[in-house]
Design an enzyme around this catalytic site. Structure first.
Site, PDB file in Angstrom:
ATOM      1  N   HIS A   1       0.840  -1.204   0.000  1.00 33.66           N
ATOM      2  CA  HIS A   1       0.000   0.000   0.000  1.00 33.66           C
ATOM      3  C   HIS A   1       0.875   1.254   0.000  1.00 33.66           C
ATOM      4  CE1 HIS A   1      -2.393  -3.263   1.680  1.00 33.66           C
ATOM      5  NE2 HIS A   1      -3.481  -2.600   1.393  1.00 33.66           N
TER       6      HIS A   1
ATOM      7  N   HIS B   1      -4.035   3.488  -3.222  1.00 35.16           N
ATOM      8  CA  HIS B   1      -4.194   3.012  -1.842  1.00 35.16           C
ATOM      9  C   HIS B   1      -3.517   1.660  -1.626  1.00 35.16           C
ATOM     10  CE1 HIS B   1      -6.121   1.260   1.713  1.00 35.16           C
ATOM     11  NE2 HIS B   1      -6.305   0.214   0.937  1.00 35.16           N
TER      12      HIS B   1
ATOM     13  N   GLU C   1     -17.389  -3.340  24.997  1.00 36.63           N
ATOM     14  CA  GLU C   1     -16.587  -4.571  24.984  1.00 36.63           C
ATOM     15  C   GLU C   1     -15.474  -4.528  23.932  1.00 36.63           C
ATOM     16  OE1 GLU C   1     -19.881  -4.485  24.816  1.00 36.63           O
ATOM     17  OE2 GLU C   1     -20.599  -5.456  26.642  1.00 36.63           O
TER      18      GLU C   1
ATOM     19  N   HIS D   1     -28.573 -14.436  25.522  1.00 34.56           N
ATOM     20  CA  HIS D   1     -27.447 -14.319  26.451  1.00 34.56           C
ATOM     21  C   HIS D   1     -26.728 -15.652  26.684  1.00 34.56           C
ATOM     22  CE1 HIS D   1     -29.075 -10.429  27.024  1.00 34.56           C
ATOM     23  NE2 HIS D   1     -28.421 -10.157  28.129  1.00 34.56           N
TER      24      HIS D   1
HETATM   25  C1  LIG Z   1     -11.407  -4.288   9.983  1.00 31.90           C
HETATM   26  C2  LIG Z   1     -10.859  -4.102   8.617  1.00 31.90           C
HETATM   27  N1  LIG Z   1     -11.708  -4.052   7.572  1.00 31.90           N
HETATM   28  C3  LIG Z   1     -11.234  -3.944   6.313  1.00 31.90           C
HETATM   29  C4  LIG Z   1      -9.901  -3.867   6.084  1.00 31.90           C
HETATM   30  C5  LIG Z   1      -9.370  -3.821   4.659  1.00 31.90           C
HETATM   31  N2  LIG Z   1      -8.867  -2.466   4.362  1.00 31.90           N
HETATM   32  C6  LIG Z   1      -7.574  -2.180   4.505  1.00 31.90           C
HETATM   33  S1  LIG Z   1      -7.247  -0.578   4.173  1.00 31.90           S
HETATM   34  C7  LIG Z   1      -8.866  -0.271   3.797  1.00 31.90           C
HETATM   35  C8  LIG Z   1      -9.317   1.100   3.381  1.00 31.90           C
HETATM   36  C9  LIG Z   1      -8.866   2.068   4.321  1.00 31.90           C
HETATM   37  O1  LIG Z   1      -8.969   3.366   3.853  1.00 31.90           O
HETATM   38  P1  LIG Z   1      -8.189   4.455   4.660  1.00 31.90           P
HETATM   39  O2  LIG Z   1      -8.265   4.101   6.083  1.00 31.90           O
HETATM   40  O3  LIG Z   1      -8.691   5.765   4.250  1.00 31.90           O
HETATM   41  O4  LIG Z   1      -6.694   4.240   4.222  1.00 31.90           O
HETATM   42  P2  LIG Z   1      -5.964   4.984   3.024  1.00 31.90           P
HETATM   43  O5  LIG Z   1      -6.800   4.769   1.802  1.00 31.90           O
HETATM   44  O6  LIG Z   1      -5.879   6.396   3.411  1.00 31.90           O
HETATM   45  O7  LIG Z   1      -4.632   4.307   2.917  1.00 31.90           O
HETATM   46  C10 LIG Z   1      -9.628  -1.410   3.960  1.00 31.90           C
HETATM   47  C11 LIG Z   1     -11.074  -1.474   3.696  1.00 31.90           C
HETATM   48  C12 LIG Z   1      -9.051  -3.909   7.200  1.00 31.90           C
HETATM   49  N3  LIG Z   1      -7.726  -3.860   7.082  1.00 31.90           N
HETATM   50  N4  LIG Z   1      -9.559  -4.000   8.444  1.00 31.90           N
END
Ligand SMILES: Cc1ncc(C[n+]2csc(CCOP(=O)(O)OP(=O)(O)O)c2C)c(N)n1
Length: 659
Positions: free
Chosen positions: A27, A257, A405, A467
């Site tokens: 990334h 990204h 939680e 529960h």
């Molecule tokens: C809980 C979770 N859901 C989905 C992902 C997959 N994922 C990784 S980065 C991303 C997008 C994130 O966007 P952003 O936080 O704006 O990062 P940027 O594009 O600025 O690098 C996703 C959906 C993950 N790592 N964790």
């Protein structure tokens, strides 16, 4: 920005780009967008010592947006951690110290394992609270802060909102997050899925906020100066940045990204920056010198602190032993004996038995702190001779997580990452679902955390199936490195707590009943229970015809069934298995002595039976609960589900006669 700064920022960007190009995955967007403020934070503000990643008075840095791992690896390499350039060249490869997302147990200097968005945010809040509690215990010894980078994804995840709310309530003025506000996510632009005013949201939580241009070095410096001086409130710097900053055709697009730039765009980016095209992984000498100089300064700061610590310990003889005990997470050599002696003489629900033992554990182990998600009256986990931690009152041991939680799980991990503390959490077992992501990360990162879960089956009764846990014990057992203890009596509760406090390399789940459990057969002792499985009731003679294998409240059911069957001359053994993972790790000689190869094996546990099938073998019987439960008194539920001693005995008798 002067030329050297520009060169230094570009070095971070191009190390990240080159590693991602070579791996052909990763990334680049976030490292490129964040490089300006990350450079300033790491080269001028972050207090750490690359030659001693565990120095206790260091600042902590959490990259909650773990997908931007190459940013962190570039910074660790340049700062002088044990992460040579070859490791960056091996980004995401087998055996490297640079896995796809940061893993704290693999890479020196990585403070938290991140990647599942939102978790790192919660970890940092846990670290900040732990730091406040350490400060309160040892006034004047420490002076460090928690820093982090959080992204749009972190801001959208619920766990971050829970943790932010609690951080504001607790007024954690030692916490600063930089929000990389680039308005781009993985699949597109942020406005397709979020348009709230994040600053106002955090102000409502009680945070201080500041909006800056995340590429303007003067604004970044001013913001970090203010953050460093802040004492009263957690601080969110909303840094407007451009994802993939510097990539002529891809910046500000979601394409940058999560994919390598590609050869053409890498070339265009380097040309635009005046970067040499023929020198991948290039670190200009003057940039190297800048970081080396910083490392020397930091080592000096560390050495000064070591002197300060020496003096402080000499002047605070009373606290000094507690300090050393907490640094080592020390437990007494006779912990098990002392906890077993504290087990109540009369039987009770295992939550009550374990709650009494916890009081003794807290007296013996100063590192132990914990709390619940507003169910302490039910989980029996408050530490009686201590106070509740609140803003400005951080010397207590009882954490009030509120009904949060997710944050409780992530913050407990933060305590474990921080060091000095052995954190425990508590809630009903069914709500372990709300903590599962953090439990999984605790297991992956090998964190010593204790999760107390009570009301552990359909036998919680009248609250009904919403529960009642059915699949939860099995679900926890499926996570690698997790130890799941489901004790049957006071002695086993003592063993479970002793094991949890001795185990330094992974989480322990303590599964406890709401209802009273049966009196155990005479003669059981804690040393056997520590082996995870042992014979709790032996056949009267010869070899057993039937071997019951049970956990927790169902050990009593197995004993009752065994006595019933014994009346008819059947030779029955009852094996209590409070922790399958620990039992499975014993020598074959112990396992074989406990579980003979002959006899009909019958498992009894008030939950899903699937995992037990391997334990009882193809001819065995599994007795459990494979559907959702019912709202009714627990004795009624037990009868309807065939989970009483006489019903179990009848079922086994029927099988024996059929054979
Ligand atoms: C809980 C979770 N859901 C989905 C992902 C997959 N994922 C990784 S980065 C991303 C997008 C994130 O966007 P952003 O936080 O704006 O990062 P940027 O594009 O600025 O690098 C996703 C959906 C993950 N790592 N964790």
């Amino acid at each position: 920005m002067d030329d050297l700064e520009r060169l230094a920022v570009n070095t971070i960007k191009f190390l990240s780009i080159d590693a991602i190009e070579k791996a052909n995955s990763g990334h680049p967007g976030l490292p490129m967008g964040a490089a300006d403020y990350a450079f300033i934070l790491w080269s001028r503000y972050l207090k750490h010592d690359p030659s001693d990643p565990h120095w206790p008075d260091r600042d902590r840095f959490v990259l909650s947006a773990g997908h931007g791992s190459m940013l962190l690896y570039s910074l660790l390499h340049l700062s002088g951690y044990d992460l040579p350039l070859d490791e960056l060249k091996n980004f995401r490869q087998w055996g490297s110290k640079t896995p796809g997302h940061p893993e704290s147990h693999i890479t020196p200097g990585v403070e938290a394992t991140t990647g599942p968005l939102g978790q790192g945010f919660g970890n940092g809040v846990g670290m900040a609270l732990a730091a406040k509690m350490a400060e309160a215990r040892f006034p004047g010894l420490f002076n460090h802060r928690i820093w982090g980078i959080v992204s749009d994804g972190d801001m959208m995840e619920g766990v971050a909102s829970e943790a932010a709310s609690l951080a504001g309530h607790l007024r954690l003025g030692n916490l600063t997050y930089i929000y990389d506000d680039n308005k781009i996510t993985l699949d597109g632009t942020l406005d397709e899925s979020m348009d709230e005013d994040v600053g106002k949201r955090f102000e409502a939580y009680g945070w201080r906020t500041l909006h800056i241009d995340g590429h303007d070095h003067a604004q970044i410096t001013k913001a970090l100066d203010e953050a460093k001086a802040e004492r009263e409130r957690p601080f969110l710097i909303l840094a407007r940045t451009h994802i993939g900053n510097g990539a002529p055709h891809k910046h500000d697009t979601h394409k940058v990204h999560g994919e390598p730039l590609g050869a053409d765009e890498t070339k265009a980016t380097k040309e635009a920056a005046g970067w040499p095209l023929d020198k991948p992984f290039y670190v200009p000498a003057e940039v190297r010198a800048l970081w080396d100089k910083r490392k020397t300064e930091l080592q000096k700061i560390h050495a000064q602190w070591n002197e300060h610590e020496k003096k402080w310990l000499a002047e605070h003889a009373k606290e000094a032993d507690t300090y050393r005990a907490m640094r080592e997470k020390r437990v007494p050599g006779d912990l098990l004996e002392q906890l077993a002696a504290a087990a109540p003489p009369k039987t009770d629900a295992t939550r009550g038995l374990a709650g009494t033992i916890l009081q003794k554990a807290a007296a013996l182990v100063p590192s132990l702190v914990g709390g619940d998600a507003d169910l302490g009256g039910s989980t029996k986990t408050p530490i009686k001779d201590s106070t509740k931690v609140q803003a400005g009152k951080f010397d207590g041991r009882n954490l009030r997580f509120g009904i949060r939680e997710h944050a409780m799980g992530a913050m407990a991990n933060g305590f474990a990452y921080y060091g000095m503390f052995v954190p425990f959490t508590a809630t009903f077992l069914t709500f372990s679902d709300y903590m599962r992501p953090s439990i999984r990360l605790a297991a992956l990162a090998r964190l010593q955390v204790v999760h107390v879960f009570t009301h552990d089956s359909v036998f919680l009764g009248e609250d009904g199936p919403t529960h009642q846990s059915v699949e939860h014990v099995s679900a926890l057992r499926l996570i690698p490195h997790v130890h799941v203890w489901r004790p049957a009596d006071g002695v086993e509760c003592a063993a479970a707590w002793a094991a949890a406090l001795q185990r330094k390399d992974g989480p322990t789940e303590m599964i406890l009943s709401r209802q009273k459990v049966a009196e155990p057969p005479p003669g059981t002792h804690a040393g056997d229970a520590m082996k995870g499985g042992y014979v709790i009731l032996r056949e009267e003679s010869g070899t057993p015809d039937v071997v019951f294998m049970a956990t927790g409240s169902e050990v009593g059911v197995a004993v009752e069934a065994a006595r019933e069957l014994g009346k008819g001359g059947t030779r029955v053994r009852v094996v209590s298995l409070p922790c399958l993972e620990v039992f499975a790790a014993q020598d074959a000689s112990w396992r074989d002595a406990v579980l003979p190869s002959t006899g009909l094996r019958v498992s009894i546990e008030a939950g899903r039976t699937d995992l037990w099938k391997a334990w009882v073998g193809p001819d065995g019987i599994t007795i459990g609960v494979d559907d959702f439960g019912y709202s009714a008194p627990y004795e009624v539920i037990a009868k309807h589900l065939g989970l009483t001693g006489p019903q179990v005995a009848a079922r086994v008798r029927e099988r024996l006669t059929r054979k």
